[in-house]
Structures are given as C-alpha cells and as structure tokens.
Write an enzyme that holds these catalytic residues in place. Structure first.
Site, mmCIF file in Angstrom:
data_model
loop_
_atom_site.group_PDB
_atom_site.id
_atom_site.type_symbol
_atom_site.label_atom_id
_atom_site.label_comp_id
_atom_site.label_asym_id
_atom_site.label_seq_id
_atom_site.Cartn_x
_atom_site.Cartn_y
_atom_site.Cartn_z
ATOM 1 N N TYR A 154 0.802 -1.227 0.000
ATOM 2 C CA TYR A 154 0.000 0.000 0.000
ATOM 3 C C TYR A 154 0.835 1.278 0.000
ATOM 4 C CZ TYR A 154 -4.664 -1.986 0.225
ATOM 5 O OH TYR A 154 -5.831 -2.615 -0.096
ATOM 6 N N GLU A 240 -2.118 -30.069 9.492
ATOM 7 C CA GLU A 240 -2.347 -29.309 8.264
ATOM 8 C C GLU A 240 -3.515 -28.341 8.392
ATOM 9 O OE1 GLU A 240 -3.857 -29.945 3.640
ATOM 10 O OE2 GLU A 240 -3.303 -31.698 4.816
ATOM 11 N N ASP A 292 -3.858 -34.311 5.372
ATOM 12 C CA ASP A 292 -4.826 -35.050 4.559
ATOM 13 C C ASP A 292 -4.117 -36.118 3.744
ATOM 14 O OD1 ASP A 292 -6.958 -33.514 5.416
ATOM 15 O OD2 ASP A 292 -6.912 -32.159 3.689
#
Length: 411
Positions: A154, A240, A292
């Site tokens: 910014y 995770e 996973d």
C-alpha cells in the site's frame, strides 16, 4: 442400516485395542528421549563440494542490510554516470535453478542469475519496482521498524498494482542482498497458531500456550522477538488443517498426551516454518505430521521438511529435518476401515501432482513415503482428516491418534 453398524464395529474394535494412557506414554517417551540427542545440521553447502555453485542467504543486522543497499545504489550511480544505464543482477528462482541436496535433505538455489535492465521495455517496470523496494527496505532498517507485506504494497499501489508483484520482488531483493527475508523487516500477516505445553517470552511478555483457549496463540510474524522456550511436551504435532487443530485443542489432547500442537492452516507460511524450526532446535522434540491423505498434504509436509522452491534461497533457516509422517496415510484408509462415502476420487490434477511427486528426489529418498504415494496414485483415492469424524466427532483425539502413538505408526 448395515453400513452404520459396520462403522460402529470398526470404531469399537480399535477402541478396545487401546492400552492405558500410561502404557502409550511410555512408548512416546522413548522417541522423545531419543530426540534429545538431536543436533542441528552443521554441514553447509561449502562443505559438500557440489558440482553446481549454490546461493544461500544469512541473517543480517539492519546496519548490514542498509550497507548492502547503499553499495548497490552506489554501483548503479557509477554505471549511470559512466553512460551505461543501470540494472540489477537478480538470482533466478525458476524450477530449473533448484537443486535437491540429499546430504542436507533440502532444496537449495543454484547460482544462476539474470540481468534486469532499466532500459528495456520488458523489464523496465520490474526494475523500477526493485528500486522502490530497496528504498522502502532501507527506510525500515533505518527506523528499525517492521511492516507487513500488505503494508509494503500500500505504500505504492499504482506502481505495484498487485501485492503478488511486490511480494515477488521482495524475495528477489532478499536474494540480491544475500539476507533472509526477515532481515528486511518485512513480515507476513499472522496466520499460524500454536497451543499446548509450551511457554515462551514474546517481546518481554510471558506466553503460556495451555491458556490460549480453542483458537490457540497466533504465531508472531517476527520470530526474533520469541525467546526462552520451555516445555514438558513429549512431541510436537504438526497439523495441516485448522479444523483438526480446533478439535484437538478443544479436547485438550495436549493434556492427555503432553505435546505442542501447531498449524499454518494450510500452506506453510514463513513465520510458522521458522517457529517450528525454533521449537525443534530449542526443545529437541520429535515432530509428527498430521495431514490429509492427498498429494497436497504430502506436499505441505515436504515444504516443512525440505523447503519450497519459491524460497529455496533461505532453506537452511526454514526447514525442519526428520518430520515423521503420522497420518492420514493412504494405507490408513483400509486399515482404519474409512467408509467408502468418505473417500474422494482423485481428480486428473490430483493424479498428475501425485505422479510428479513420485519423481521428486526428496520423495524417492524415503522408500516408505514413496510406497504410500504409489498406493494413493494406484487407488486414485484421497481422504481428509475429517473423514475420521464418520466414527464420531472425537475419534481423532480419542482413538486414531492414541492408536498411532501406541503402535509407533509413523514413517
């Protein structure tokens, strides 16, 4: 009615096999004791005499970063005064310039660089962004303050246009100056969280991670302010997903089995990777990974262990060696009788990613990891950690993880 009955039977069978917590803890203490002898990697790239020259960065003080920037700008001024224009020699971070070093078990950046001239239509804008980033970093180091990458973006939205562009050049500048990204005093926003048997001092405040509720303590973006880590944990559980983290935090899993639980809520960010490495180094605890059962879960685990290609120039500071893959592994789907409706078919992209991983050196080095990934690609099935909830919302903390610890079932 038959399917739910079989699920209940499967869940009950594993629950019955669980030993008392004291017996499981005795097993875990053995691996915790062996981890106490852990010694950080002292071998460096220079020691290996590799055929390819490689580039690595180091932590630099604000004064040193400013000196490097000033040296770069003086060389540019001389080039302009000499009538030669100016540009930057930028280390290439492309895939072709990456090298996996088995002796160090991490990805490093080779020494190939490209020239980024100002007087060229293709590179003039990126060269301008590079100059602006150097100016902003010099200001930050001079004032000795830190900002987020979003703050940096910014400061000059018209020039940067997208944060991805300023982020990418920030990594280029880190490579150019030969310093870690944290040395530039630019940090990522808070993302990762930690909970459990850990006490540390952050910027003078004592933080007790057992008193942080279900949400845990946000991992500070400036790891330099984290000091004096203390813990009576037996292991670190690297998770995770945020959902699994919250389940374990709410169940106070860390009180039943003394541990520290940490997550980056998906893709590993720099602060979480630095914090994990600091815990491993300071506390000398084993790290067990819960992800996973899909190619991306394994990829996330490998980033913590061996580094990411995008930040291979800083892999020595960001990687945590010897993380054990606890679960959920492809072989667990049948072993724990995960219901068919909870197993998801892998997409073509999933299968491609899995096959690509099979060719990666950091996967090939471990026959057990390679075998599990082969099973995944062959069966074309994947499953999330949440698939275990089909046996009950607390099955993860009450049965699956205790059974894994009891059987020392990690690779």
């Amino acid at each position: 009615m038959e399917a739910p009955r079989k699920q209940a039977q499967a869940a009950l069978a594993f629950r019955k096999r669980l030993k008392p917590d004291n017996a499981i803890l005795a097993t875990v203490r053995k691996i915790a004791d062996s981890a106490k002898s852990y010694k950080p990697q002292t071998q460096s790239l220079a020691d290996l005499n590799l055929p390819n020259a490689c580039k690595e960065v180091v932590d630099l003080s604000c004064a040193s970063v400013m000196a490097e920037i000033e040296k770069t700008i003086i060389n540019i001024a001389r080039s302009i005064l000499g009538g030669n224009g100016f540009g930057y020699s930028v280390p290439s971070r492309s895939s072709a310039n990456q090298l996996y070093v088995q002796e160090l078990d991490r990805i490093v950046l080779k020494d190939k660089a490209s020239f980024r001239p100002f007087a060229n239509m293709a590179s003039v804008r990126k060269t301008t962004i590079t100059t602006r980033i150097l100016q902003l970093v010099h200001q930050l180091c001079k004032k000795q303050i830190h900002v987020t990458k979003r703050d940096l973006f910014y400061t000059d939205v018209k020039l940067f246009q997208e944060q991805g562009q300023s982020d990418s050049v920030l990594d280029d500048v880190s490579c150019m100056l030969g310093c870690t990204r944290s040395s530039l005093n630019v940090v990522a926003s808070e993302k990762g969280v930690v909970v459990g048997r850990l006490v540390f001092v952050e910027d003078g405040d004592r933080i007790d991670c057992t008193k942080m509720g279900v949400g845990g303590k946000a991992i500070p973006p400036n790891i330099d302010k984290v000091k004096d880590m203390e813990s009576d944990a037996l292991f670190i559980l690297l998770v995770e997903k945020d959902a699994a983290f919250m389940r374990l935090a709410e169940d106070r899993f860390y009180n039943r089995f003394p541990c520290v639980i940490i997550t980056a809520k998906g893709q590993p960010d720099v602060a979480t990777r630095l914090f994990l490495k600091k815990m491993k180094t300071d506390l000398k605890l084993p790290v067990l990974g819960l992800v996973d059962s899909d190619p991306y879960g394994l990829k996330i685990l490998s980033v913590y262990m061996s580094g990411s290609k995008n930040m291979s120039y800083d892999s020595s500071n960001l990687t945590t060696p010897d993380i054990k893959w606890l679960g959920v592994r492809p072989s667990d789907l049948n072993k724990y009788k995960i219901p068919e409706q909870c197993r998801l078919p892998m997409t073509d992209q999933d299968i491609k990613t899995g096959k690509d991983l099979l060719e990666e050196d950091f996967i090939k080095k471990d026959p057990n990891w390679h075998k599990e990934l082969e099973v995944m690609v062959k069966t074309k099935e994947k499953a999330e950690i949440q698939a275990l909830s089909s046996f009950g919302f607390q099955y993860l903390s009450e049965v699956y993880l205790p059974m894994k610890l009891q059987e020392r079932d990690w690779i």
